[in-house]
Design a protein around this motif. Structure first.
Motif, short mmCIF file in Angstrom:
data_model
loop_
_atom_site.label_atom_id
_atom_site.label_comp_id
_atom_site.label_asym_id
_atom_site.label_seq_id
_atom_site.Cartn_x
_atom_site.Cartn_y
_atom_site.Cartn_z
N VAL A 1 0.84 -1.19 0.00
CA VAL A 1 0.00 0.00 0.00
C VAL A 1 0.88 1.24 0.00
CG1 VAL A 1 -1.75 1.32 1.25
CG2 VAL A 1 -1.82 -1.19 1.24
N GLN A 2 0.56 2.17 -0.88
CA GLN A 2 1.28 3.42 -0.92
C GLN A 2 0.29 4.55 -1.14
OE1 GLN A 2 4.26 3.81 -3.98
NE2 GLN A 2 5.30 5.49 -2.95
N LEU A 3 0.43 5.61 -0.33
CA LEU A 3 -0.41 6.80 -0.45
C LEU A 3 0.49 7.98 -0.79
CD1 LEU A 3 -2.62 6.33 2.75
CD2 LEU A 3 -3.16 5.62 0.41
N VAL A 4 0.14 8.73 -1.82
CA VAL A 4 0.95 9.87 -2.24
C VAL A 4 0.06 11.10 -2.31
CG1 VAL A 4 2.43 10.84 -4.00
CG2 VAL A 4 2.51 8.38 -3.53
N GLU A 5 0.34 12.08 -1.44
CA GLU A 5 -0.42 13.33 -1.41
C GLU A 5 0.17 14.34 -2.37
OE1 GLU A 5 -0.22 12.01 3.04
OE2 GLU A 5 1.10 12.05 1.30
N SER A 6 -0.67 15.23 -2.86
CA SER A 6 -0.24 16.35 -3.69
C SER A 6 -1.27 17.46 -3.56
CB SER A 6 -0.09 15.92 -5.15
OG SER A 6 -1.33 15.47 -5.66
N GLY A 7 -0.91 18.63 -4.08
CA GLY A 7 -1.84 19.74 -4.11
C GLY A 7 -1.60 20.81 -3.07
N GLY A 8 -0.63 20.61 -2.21
CA GLY A 8 -0.34 21.64 -1.22
C GLY A 8 0.33 22.85 -1.86
N GLY A 9 0.50 23.89 -1.06
CA GLY A 9 1.14 25.09 -1.57
C GLY A 9 0.90 26.28 -0.68
N LEU A 10 1.22 27.45 -1.21
CA LEU A 10 1.06 28.71 -0.49
C LEU A 10 -0.20 29.40 -1.00
CD1 LEU A 10 2.11 30.99 1.37
CD2 LEU A 10 3.44 31.80 -0.59
#
Length: 108
Positions: A1-10
């Motif tokens: 199982v692998q979870l990869v987050e994205s979409g963060g920022g300032l």
């Protein structure tokens, strides 16, 4: 199982961001999933969750501003964050039986 987050920022206060959490080797619709966050110097805290019936729950401090959802075809969990405040600044993690690596959200 692998979870990869994205979409963060300032983002400026009052702005919006959408976080994504892509799961591999794991069918998210079968399990409870959640978003958590950890601000500097603070403990990790729950933000939102969704169970395998699609029922959602939210911490009081994000209720009405954040929305958790999932796209089963894409096997991806989302967190739509609106009306962001400076106190929402944190590293955001998605989790089920494992944790993702986190994505930084800075509201300033």
């Amino acid at each position: 199982v692998q979870l990869v987050e994205s979409g963060g920022g300032l983002v400026q206060p009052g702005g919006s961001l959408r976080l994504s959490c892509a799961a591999s080797d794991y069918t998210i619709r079968r399990y409870c999933m959640g978003w958590f966050r950890q601000a500097p110097g603070k403990e990790r805290e729950g933000v939102a969750g969704i169970d395998n019936d699609g029922i959602t729950s939210y911490a009081d401090y994000v209720k009405g501003r954040f929305t958790i959802s999932q796209d089963n075809a894409k096997n991806t969990l989302y967190l739509q964050m609106n009306s962001l405040k400076t106190e929402d600044t944190a590293v955001y993690y998605c989790a089920t039986s494992v944790w993702g690596q986190g994505t930084q959200v800075t509201v300033s």
